[in-house]
Design a protein around this motif. Structure first.
Motif, PDB file in Angstrom:
ATOM      1  N   THR A 178      22.282   7.000 -17.277  1.00 44.85           N
ATOM      2  CA  THR A 178      22.762   5.684 -17.707  1.00 44.85           C
ATOM      3  C   THR A 178      23.607   5.804 -18.967  1.00 44.85           C
ATOM      4  N   MET A 179      23.153   6.628 -19.894  1.00 51.60           N
ATOM      5  CA  MET A 179      23.953   6.867 -21.100  1.00 51.60           C
ATOM      6  C   MET A 179      25.330   7.404 -20.724  1.00 51.60           C
ATOM      7  N   GLY A 180      25.357   8.372 -19.823  1.00 49.53           N
ATOM      8  CA  GLY A 180      26.620   8.971 -19.417  1.00 49.53           C
ATOM      9  C   GLY A 180      27.570   7.967 -18.790  1.00 49.53           C
ATOM     10  N   LEU A 181      27.051   7.136 -17.874  1.00 49.25           N
ATOM     11  CA  LEU A 181      27.913   6.173 -17.191  1.00 49.25           C
ATOM     12  C   LEU A 181      28.399   5.092 -18.154  1.00 49.25           C
ATOM     13  N   LEU A 182      27.531   4.631 -19.045  1.00 45.13           N
ATOM     14  CA  LEU A 182      27.956   3.638 -20.036  1.00 45.13           C
ATOM     15  C   LEU A 182      29.077   4.192 -20.913  1.00 45.13           C
ATOM     16  N   LEU A 183      28.959   5.441 -21.301  1.00 45.58           N
ATOM     17  CA  LEU A 183      30.005   6.058 -22.128  1.00 45.58           C
ATOM     18  C   LEU A 183      31.311   6.206 -21.356  1.00 45.58           C
ATOM     19  N   VAL A 184      31.209   6.517 -20.063  1.00 43.47           N
ATOM     20  CA  VAL A 184      32.411   6.597 -19.228  1.00 43.47           C
ATOM     21  C   VAL A 184      33.087   5.233 -19.156  1.00 43.47           C
ATOM     22  N   MET A 185      32.292   4.167 -19.076  1.00 49.42           N
ATOM     23  CA  MET A 185      32.841   2.817 -19.020  1.00 49.42           C
ATOM     24  C   MET A 185      33.473   2.386 -20.343  1.00 49.42           C
ATOM     25  N   ILE A 186      32.975   2.963 -21.441  1.00 49.48           N
ATOM     26  CA  ILE A 186      33.436   2.538 -22.769  1.00 49.48           C
ATOM     27  C   ILE A 186      34.603   3.377 -23.272  1.00 49.48           C
ATOM     28  N   LEU A 187      34.494   4.685 -23.128  1.00 53.50           N
ATOM     29  CA  LEU A 187      35.494   5.587 -23.697  1.00 53.50           C
ATOM     30  C   LEU A 187      36.663   5.807 -22.741  1.00 53.50           C
ATOM     31  N   GLU A 188      37.795   6.172 -23.306  1.00 52.62           N
ATOM     32  CA  GLU A 188      38.984   6.411 -22.494  1.00 52.62           C
ATOM     33  C   GLU A 188      39.103   7.873 -22.060  1.00 52.62           C
TER      34      GLU A 188
END
Length: 262
Positions: A178-188
């Motif tokens: 979940t941390m990984g996917l949230l970061l993918v959604m947030i970062l470019e």
């Protein structure tokens, strides 16, 4: 869960669970333990059948754990970002519903994979290997047996211990994914986003060892097989910190949704 979200979760699950992916996940669940078993079956002394299970989870899986669970599903969202698929989806369903359905599917799949990566070796070690009689067990003869964290649960029985411990690993796998996917959604930068959970994992291990608090290491609280038995409450300290990080990331994404996706 609203009907729209429920429907979208089903759609995303059907897209993700293909025969090709099932083969890849099955290979992941079976190949790593098999390689580990071939490497250790004759190189260690085992006093209990449980020792084999502990040794099977002492190398590949603890080292690669965040990478494995993050790549279970988050990598496919990266593909959608690169193909500019999201703007077309927004025409059909609200963006928040679409992204949340991705998070739900990611949580389900990463939990299952992490759970099975531990539970399958447990079943093999405790119930299949004794029938095959591949590994020789030695009598303790007064040698101290190094009991590990979660063995406190053995009073419930061997199988309940295996199930509860596998659920714990599955839950942690879900949180890192979940941390990984949230970061993918947030970062470019997807590569950076996918790398951060692993770096967080390594940094947590490094800091706790430097400070002399190995019992709170992210690795040892998920795979406590290289440290003496600790009180069960210790495993919830890094887990709570991980939950707080994920909650912060979730709130940030919610508040800045349109900033990141127009």
């Amino acid at each position: 869960m609203s009907k729209m979200l429920s429907h979208q979760v089903k759609v995303e699950l059907m897209r993700a669970v293909t025969w090709r992916q099932c083969v890849i996940w099955a290979a992941l669940i079976l190949v790593l333990p098999t390689i580990q078993f071939l490497l250790i079956k004759e190189n260690y002394v085992y006093y209990r059948q449980l020792d084999l299970f502990l040794r099977l989870n002492s190398n590949f899986v603890p080292l690669l754990f965040p990478i494995i669970v993050v790549l279970v599903y988050a990598i496919y969202f990266v593909g959608e970002q690169k193909n500019h698929f999201i703007p077309y989806v927004r025409i059909r369903i609200p963006l928040a519903t679409y992204l949340f359905s991705k998070l739900v599917v990611n949580a389900i799949l990463s939990f299952l994979i992490a759970f099975l990566m531990v539970f399958v070796p447990f079943i093999f070690s405790m119930y299949i290997e004794p029938v095959l009689d591949i590994v020789h067990l030695y009598p303790a003869d007064g040698n101290p047996i190094p009991y590990t964290t979660f063995e406190q649960l053995l009073f419930l029985g061997t199988l309940p211990y295996g199930i509860i411990y596998s659920l714990w690993v599955g839950l942690n796998g879900m949180m890192y994914a979940t941390m990984g996917l949230l970061l993918v959604m947030i970062l470019e930068k997807p590569f950076v986003a996918l790398s951060i959970p692993f770096m967080y994992y390594l940094l947590g291990n490094f800091i706790t060892q430097i400070l002399g608090y190995e019992q709170f290491s992210p690795t040892y609280t998920i795979f406590p097989f290289s440290i003496s038995q600790q009180p069960l409450w210790t495993v919830f300290v890094p887990f709570t910190i991980l939950c707080i990080v994920i909650i912060i990331l979730g709130f940030y994404l919610k508040e800045n949704l349109h900033k990141h996706y127009g």
